[in-house]
Design a protein around this motif. Structure first.
Motif, mmCIF file in Angstrom:
data_model
loop_
_atom_site.group_PDB
_atom_site.id
_atom_site.type_symbol
_atom_site.label_atom_id
_atom_site.label_comp_id
_atom_site.label_asym_id
_atom_site.label_seq_id
_atom_site.Cartn_x
_atom_site.Cartn_y
_atom_site.Cartn_z
ATOM 1 N N GLU A 1 -5.462 -7.321 3.801
ATOM 2 C CA GLU A 1 -5.291 -6.148 2.934
ATOM 3 C C GLU A 1 -5.792 -4.893 3.642
ATOM 4 O O GLU A 1 -5.140 -3.844 3.617
ATOM 5 N N ILE B 1 -3.757 -1.426 4.952
ATOM 6 C CA ILE B 1 -4.164 -0.056 4.623
ATOM 7 C C ILE B 1 -4.276 0.780 5.891
ATOM 8 O O ILE B 1 -3.836 1.944 5.946
ATOM 9 N N ALA C 1 0.845 -1.191 0.000
ATOM 10 C CA ALA C 1 0.000 0.000 0.000
ATOM 11 C C ALA C 1 0.881 1.243 0.000
ATOM 12 O O ALA C 1 1.913 1.281 0.677
ATOM 13 N N SER D 1 -3.562 0.409 -3.167
ATOM 14 C CA SER D 1 -3.249 -0.896 -2.583
ATOM 15 C C SER D 1 -3.165 -1.942 -3.692
ATOM 16 O O SER D 1 -4.023 -2.001 -4.575
#
Length: 366
Positions: free
Chosen positions: A225, A229, A30, A91
């Motif tokens: 994920e 972030i 990211a 991302s």
């Protein structure tokens, strides 16, 4: 059938062979590329293909990121997802299949992570160049954050408990990106964060990587994920506040702008409390948006996994650090604000006195 037979023979407790596993390595990268992205204008720009990202049932369907086509995408690319986040972030998710023993996988993971760290920079920059006109305060890149997940395919004859007992050292070493086996002490610390729902499941979450042996792993990938972030934005805000503190400390030896002392218009040139409030709003909006984007009503197991991710990524400590620095900034800026306010009051008093003297002089001359 041959692959299953290898698993069955090699995973026997008394076997001296290293079993061959198949699965995937997921690399999450990211990048913070600016203050904000103008989604509305970007969606209407025909030369860039975007669509709302498809998310799992655990994510709320508002403030969704945009899935964007990777400009440098080619057949050999392992990028399975490239997303834009409205708060100024990109991302990328890479999926790399493997079939080898866990000791061999240590070297593979190191080599793979290094390769896709470099590739992610090139891919993110290609996206950045295309969308730069739509970014507020563009900069490639302020911060970056990465995380890796090693996912093993399920073998019906192997349970998570046996996997942990027979290969705990290999898994622990793998998650720390080491090639030599860790000590028993370190292994126990890493394995202690393991969790599973059914007997065959095993999920181990560490600070830089995670291990998944679960048939429902696809539902979990989004959590990692998303956690990556969150880590990126918290690191960015923490660094931003560090710069703010450094600037304020330097002002101890600097004179304030002369116009900042002027009544009525001075706040245009120096308004420390107002600037801080704007910064607090920006931080609060983004962190609240991230924290409230995920829901786990009636899903205690998935909630527990997500809380483990938050714990291992140390997100709550980063949030506390941000809150603490905001309070320090608030105290320092109030001191400066009070100083300026006092000077403005003195200036007004002087102006009033001068006006009175002028009136007296005019009266005497008349």
């Amino acid at each position: 059938m041959k692959h299953e037979q290898i698993h069955q023979e090699a995973l026997e407790p008394n076997s001296t062979q290293h079993p061959v596993f198949s699965g995937n390595i997921y690399i999450f990268s990211a990048f913070d590329i600016g203050f904000d992205i103008d989604f509305k204008s970007l969606k209407h720009y025909k030369e860039i293909k975007t669509e709302h990202a498809h998310v799992s049932k655990f994510f709320k369907h508002y403030h969704l990121p945009l899935e964007i086509e990777l400009p440098t995408q080619h057949e050999a690319s392992r990028c399975i997802s490239s997303k834009l986040h409205q708060f100024g972030a990109i991302s990328l998710t890479y999926k790399i299949p493997f079939m080898e023993t866990l000791p061999d996988l240590r070297t593979t993971l190191l080599r793979t992570d290094e390769k896709y760290q470099k590739q992610s920079v090139n891919d993110a920059y290609a996206i950045y160049k295309n969308i730069k006109p739509f970014i507020v305060k563009p900069n490639f890149y302020h911060m970056r954050s990465t995380y890796a997940v090693v996912q093993l395919n399920i073998n019906k004859n192997v349970t998570g408990a046996h996997l942990k007992e027979a290969h705990g050292h290999d898994i622990a070493t793998l998650l720390r990106f080491e090639t030599e086996s860790l000590s028993d002490f370190q292994k126990e610390i890493i394995i202690a964060s393991s969790i599973g729902y059914f007997k065959k499941d095993l999920i181990i979450i560490d600070t830089e990587a995670a291990f998944i042996y679960d048939p429902q792993y696809k539902e979990l990938i989004d959590f990692f994920e998303f956690g990556n972030i969150q880590q990126l934005e918290l690191h960015y805000f923490d660094k931003l506040l560090d710069k703010q503190l450094a600037t304020l400390y330097e002002r101890k030896t600097q004179s304030l702008p002369i116009l900042s002392y002027m009544p009525f218009i001075g706040s245009r040139y120096f308004d420390p409390v107002g600037d801080l409030n704007k910064l607090k709003v920006d931080i609060s909006v983004i962190t609240e948006r991230l924290e409230s984007s995920i829901k786990f009503s009636g899903e205690s197991y998935f909630s527990e996994i997500y809380n483990l991710i938050i714990k291992q990524l140390d997100l709550r400590s980063w949030q506390k650090s941000i809150d603490k620095k905001i309070n320090i900034l608030k105290e320092i800026r109030y001191v400066y604000q009070n100083k300026v306010d006092a000077n403005r009051e003195d200036l007004i008093s002087i102006l009033i006195t001068v006006l009175i003297l002028i009136e007296v002089c005019l009266a005497l001359f008349k």
